[in-house]
Design a protein around this motif. Structure first.
Motif, mmCIF file in Angstrom:
data_model
loop_
_atom_site.group_PDB
_atom_site.id
_atom_site.type_symbol
_atom_site.label_atom_id
_atom_site.label_comp_id
_atom_site.label_asym_id
_atom_site.label_seq_id
_atom_site.Cartn_x
_atom_site.Cartn_y
_atom_site.Cartn_z
ATOM 1 N N CYS A 42 53.852 78.779 31.133
ATOM 2 C CA CYS A 42 52.477 79.263 31.237
ATOM 3 C C CYS A 42 51.909 78.798 32.576
ATOM 4 O O CYS A 42 52.082 77.648 32.976
ATOM 5 C CB CYS A 42 51.649 78.727 30.075
ATOM 6 N N CYS A 45 48.692 76.017 31.532
ATOM 7 C CA CYS A 45 48.921 74.704 30.919
ATOM 8 C C CYS A 45 50.348 74.191 31.097
ATOM 9 O O CYS A 45 50.614 73.024 30.855
ATOM 10 C CB CYS A 45 48.564 74.743 29.430
ATOM 11 N N THR A 47 53.196 74.988 29.452
ATOM 12 C CA THR A 47 54.115 74.974 28.314
ATOM 13 C C THR A 47 55.135 76.092 28.468
ATOM 14 O O THR A 47 54.895 77.089 29.139
ATOM 15 C CB THR A 47 53.363 75.146 26.985
ATOM 16 N N ASP A 61 45.122 75.621 22.129
ATOM 17 C CA ASP A 61 44.418 74.710 23.013
ATOM 18 C C ASP A 61 44.646 74.989 24.504
ATOM 19 O O ASP A 61 44.280 74.193 25.350
ATOM 20 C CB ASP A 61 44.805 73.264 22.690
ATOM 21 N N CYS A 62 45.234 76.146 24.817
ATOM 22 C CA CYS A 62 45.475 76.509 26.207
ATOM 23 C C CYS A 62 44.148 76.935 26.851
ATOM 24 O O CYS A 62 43.443 77.783 26.319
ATOM 25 C CB CYS A 62 46.495 77.643 26.312
#
Length: 65
Positions: A42, A45, A47, A61-62
């Motif tokens: 991503c 963030c 991930t 929670d991004c």
């Protein structure tokens, strides 16, 4: 008799090893372009993305959601 068989076996393995080494000398370091691509992440963030339809990541929670 067994000593003769062992000697012939060792000579055969030596000859096969020399042929294998000669074949390997000519290959060099050639890249075919079949290298493994790095994993997608991503942009916001960091991930790892799994699948193809997750452009922004699916984490709740991004900050990019």
């Amino acid at each position: 008799m067994i000593l003769k068989a062992v000697t012939l076996f060792l000579i055969a393995m030596l000859v096969l090893g020399m042929f294998g080494k000669f074949r390997r000398l000519g290959t060099g370091k050639r890249r075919d372009g079949n290298a493994v691509e790095p994993a997608r992440k991503c942009r916001v963030c960091g991930t790892y993305l799994i699948g193809s339809s997750q452009d922004p990541c699916a984490r709740p929670d991004c900050p990019g959601r």
